[in-house]
Design an enzyme around this catalytic site. Structure first.
Site: not given
Ligand code: RIB
Ligand code: CA
Length: 322
Positions: A251
């Site tokens: 992500h």
């Molecule tokens: O939903 C994904 C996000 O939430 C990313 O930033 C992961 O590191 C968590 O913080």
């Protein structure tokens, strides 16, 4: 060269994003601030020092610890995904002589708060600093509350968060970063600072399979490769068990890619609001992305399409540069 400040809740994908940013000559990391999220903020700060020690850095960005709890809600963490220490439990790994396999970087944490370091860095680089937010938006909202006009001098906020035409990853409707602190997110989206969003709609297009990760890291057996294999084990196991494949979504790497290779990403303008009162929809990001229905006064650019293979190829070329 783009000046950036990274606000992060490290977190395995945060670690990958930070390494990618450090290996991106297009970017200069002026500062890194930690925030509560995947793990408590004190653990996140320790994790940041562990991440920075993976590379042989000659100089370190300024580091400061941010907010320990969301603006209103109680903190919800994600140790079940990222491991108890937030980095796949690599803090437990030892060399044969018993020394830590992943020690902490030999640099200090500023006595300044994370919020004040954000404000100081914007002041130092007015109109040329991009804030890259990889965790809940608590630090950003607190900085806006403290000095909204100074935060207007940010060039852009580019954040990983939200879900629009994709289900959430905490509840049916909410993505983790927004779910943890929806009040902060709503205040950031109403701040009039230009915002680019990498939501789950985009990050779910980039799937890092265990097979690809091991094929790439086996090609170049170096310290970063070993770190990637060690740190990602817990979240890949979580995905195998609960998401249905061995791998995971990187992500937080997407905002870094959106800065260095914007041509891999396609966004649409939207008016984004965040549900802060809902029971079933608390933390939901709400926007109408239909072309004929877009709001006349958009407050964000929402990434909806990624050249995923091109980005992954770029990612591995960069990460294996050392
Ligand atoms: O939903 C994904 C996000 O939430 C990313 O930033 C992961 O590191 C968590 O913080
Ligand atoms: Ca994160």
């Amino acid at each position: 060269m783009q000046r950036i400040l990274i606000d992060t809740d490290p977190g395995v994908d945060d670690a990958i994003a930070i390494l990618l940013a450090l290996l991106s000559p297009e970017l200069h990391i002026e500062a890194i601030t930690t925030v509560c999220g995947n793990v408590p903020v004190t653990q996140g700060t320790e994790n940041l020092l562990r991440i920075l020690a993976v590379l042989d850095l000659e100089e370190f960005p300024c580091i400061a610890q941010g907010e320990a709890r969301p603006l209103v809600k109680n903190l919800v963490t994600a140790a079940h995904v990222h491991g108890e220490d937030g980095l796949g439990n690599i803090s437990q790994l030892r060399n044969t002589d018993g020394s830590p396999l992943y020690p902490l970087a030999n640099t200090s944490i500023s006595s300044t708060s994370g919020v004040d370091l954000i404000l100081e860095t914007v002041t130092r680089y007015p109109d040329e600093l991009t804030l890259v937010a990889l965790g809940p938006l608590t630090n950003i909202a607190t900085a806006i509350r403290k000095d909204a006009s100074k935060m207007q001098r940010l060039q852009t906020i580019i954040l990983m968060g939200g879900a629009f035409e994709e289900y959430g990853n905490v509840t049916t409707t909410a993505e983790f970063n927004i779910f943890v602190d929806p009040h902060a997110a709503q205040e950031v989206f109403q701040s009039n600072v230009p915002i680019d969003i990498a939501p789950l709609d985009a990050t779910h297009q980039v799937v890092l399979t265990g097979e690809r990760l091991h094929a790439e890291t086996d090609k170049r057996p170096n310290r970063i490769s070993q770190f990637l294999k060690d740190a990602t084990q817990s979240c890949m196991e979580f995905y195998r068990r609960y998401v249905g494949f061995w791998g995971f979504h990187i992500h937080d790497a997407l905002p870094i890619g959106m800065l260095t290779h914007p041509d891999y990403f396609q966004s649409v303008a939207a008016d984004v609001q965040v549900e802060t009162e809902g029971t079933l929809t608390n933390g939901m990001t709400v926007a109408d992305l239909r072309p004929e229905r877009r709001h006349p006064n958009p407050n964000a650019q929402v990434c909806i399409k990624v050249a995923a293979e091109a980005f992954l190829d770029h990612f591995f070329k960069r990460i294996a540069r050392r």
